[in-house]
Write an enzyme that holds these catalytic residues in place. Structure first.
Site, PDB file in Angstrom:
ATOM      1  CG  HIS A   1      50.585  18.746 -34.760  1.00 21.32           C
ATOM      2  ND1 HIS A   1      49.480  19.069 -34.974  1.00 21.32           N
ATOM      3  CD2 HIS A   1      51.153  19.813 -34.083  1.00 21.32           C
ATOM      4  CE1 HIS A   1      48.949  20.387 -34.406  1.00 21.32           C
ATOM      5  NE2 HIS A   1      50.284  20.620 -33.920  1.00 21.32           N
TER       6      HIS A   1
ATOM      7  CG  HIS B   1      52.259  21.319 -30.573  1.00 14.62           C
ATOM      8  ND1 HIS B   1      52.391  22.352 -31.920  1.00 14.62           N
ATOM      9  CD2 HIS B   1      53.464  21.017 -30.609  1.00 14.62           C
ATOM     10  CE1 HIS B   1      53.595  22.627 -32.212  1.00 14.62           C
ATOM     11  NE2 HIS B   1      54.434  21.948 -31.508  1.00 14.62           N
TER      12      HIS B   1
ATOM     13  CG  ASP C   1      46.888  23.275 -29.229  1.00 14.46           C
ATOM     14  OD1 ASP C   1      48.171  22.787 -29.377  1.00 14.46           O
ATOM     15  OD2 ASP C   1      46.744  24.015 -29.845  1.00 14.46           O
ATOM     16  CG  HIS C   2      46.805  19.933 -31.806  1.00 13.49           C
ATOM     17  ND1 HIS C   2      45.929  19.938 -33.097  1.00 13.49           N
ATOM     18  CD2 HIS C   2      47.257  21.187 -31.866  1.00 13.49           C
ATOM     19  CE1 HIS C   2      46.039  21.253 -33.742  1.00 13.49           C
ATOM     20  NE2 HIS C   2      46.845  22.060 -32.827  1.00 13.49           N
TER      21      HIS C   2
ATOM     22  CG  HIS D   1      52.848  23.573 -36.768  1.00 12.33           C
ATOM     23  ND1 HIS D   1      52.887  24.768 -36.057  1.00 12.33           N
ATOM     24  CD2 HIS D   1      52.078  22.734 -35.775  1.00 12.33           C
ATOM     25  CE1 HIS D   1      52.347  24.708 -34.790  1.00 12.33           C
ATOM     26  NE2 HIS D   1      52.117  23.489 -34.792  1.00 12.33           N
TER      27      HIS D   1
ATOM     28  CG  ASP E   1      48.182  23.743 -35.099  1.00  8.57           C
ATOM     29  OD1 ASP E   1      47.072  23.668 -35.246  1.00  8.57           O
ATOM     30  OD2 ASP E   1      48.778  23.872 -33.971  1.00  8.57           O
TER      31      ASP E   1
ATOM     32  CG  HIS F   1      44.416  27.005 -33.887  1.00 16.35           C
ATOM     33  ND1 HIS F   1      44.393  27.403 -32.646  1.00 16.35           N
ATOM     34  CD2 HIS F   1      45.475  25.975 -33.977  1.00 16.35           C
ATOM     35  CE1 HIS F   1      45.220  26.503 -31.917  1.00 16.35           C
ATOM     36  NE2 HIS F   1      45.955  25.756 -32.681  1.00 16.35           N
TER      37      HIS F   1
HETATM   38 ZN   LIG Z   1      50.629  22.748 -33.004  1.00 16.67          ZN
END
Ligand SMILES: [Zn+2]
Length: 273
Positions: A70, A72, A74-75, A128, A145, A183
């Site tokens: 996805h 985001h 941090d990905h 998410h 996530d 995570h």
């Molecule tokens: Zn995420």
């Protein structure tokens, strides 16, 4: 079977995966090639190029492909730099803007990684984010996530009903499926889970295991689908104990499964255990 991938691992063969810790509590995953291609890897959700480059150098590995679940930061934060440096393809969800993506995929697509002798099936798991996908194969799922150990992702772009359907889809995978989420949230998730289900003995026991692991700074991921169905309240909102706890927390009867799920998700957002 159609496509020609020369490796036919036995069902019991465990997919070799290297964990790359990053940021505060992220894990990037390196999926190793089969057999002679063991030193070639796919990286899942590289939010930062630095830890990936360090891991590749330390282990003498070669990056062959990037898989994204996805959009985001941090990905995806490391995708462009890694893709340019190694000139590798980038798979990502068709429904989201993924920097550097070269191949857009969605539910039912097969990701054939010929360089690694691996193949994965894509499933849509919105909730998410709206276009979130997961990669399923070789007894493993890389779910970003969506599902965490003891918890699930926050609903930034989806509805409770969507997320519940996505988690149901993951829960239908074989129980031995290894779950590589993005995570290390397990300890905090299980403290919340114990508040929801104080009578769940398996959960209490596993909370002890996780607390000990984290005290030694050891990872609790991967988990398995089978374990999660026993300890994760977000996979258990249809069970009487969780349903009753949700209704008690909401102070009202809950009309359906999605309503119960929504209450537990909201409850978690405000939980300080
Ligand atoms: Zn995420």
């Amino acid at each position: 079977m159609g496509h020609e991938v020369s490796i036919h691992p036995s069902p019991s063969e465990e997919l070799p995966v290297t964990r790359v810790p990053a940021f505060e509590d992220n894990y990037f995953w390196l999926i190793h090639g089969a057999g002679a291609t063991h030193r070639k890897v796919a990286v899942v959700d590289p939010g930062d190029p630095g830890p990936v480059l360090t891991a590749l150098a330390a282990e003498g590995l070669e990056l062959a492909v990037i898989l994204v679940t996805h959009h985001h930061g941090d990905h995806v934060g490391g995708v462009r730099e890694l893709a340019e440096r190694f000139a590798v393809p980038v798979y990502g969800p068709v429904g989201e803007a993924i920097p550097g993506r070269t191949i857009a995929v969605s539910e039912g697509d097969e990701v054939v990684l010929a360089a690694l002798g691996r193949r994965f099936r894509v499933i849509d798991v919105p909730g998410h984010t709206a276009g979130h996908i997961a990669y399923v194969g070789h007894g493993a799922v890389f779910c970003g996530d969506t599902l965490f150990s003891g918890g699930c992702g926050r609903l930034f772009e989806g509805t409770p009903a969507q997320m519940l359907a996505s988690l149901d889809k993951l829960a239908r995978l074989p129980p031995e499926t290894r779950v590589y989420c993005a995570h290390e949230y397990t300890a905090a998730n299980l403290r919340f889970a114990a508040a929801v289900e104080p009578g769940n003995a398996a959960l209490r026991e596993y909370l002890g295991v996780v607390t000990a692991l984290r005290a030694r700074n050891e990872a609790t991921i991967p988990t398995t689908i089978g374990l999660e169905t026993r300890i994760n309240p977000f996979l258990r909102t249809r069970l009487p104990d969780v349903r009753q706890a949700a209704a008690a927390h909401a102070g009202k009867a809950l009309s359906d499964d999605a309503a119960a799920f929504a209450v537990v998700r909201e409850w978690k957002n405000g939980f300080r255990g």
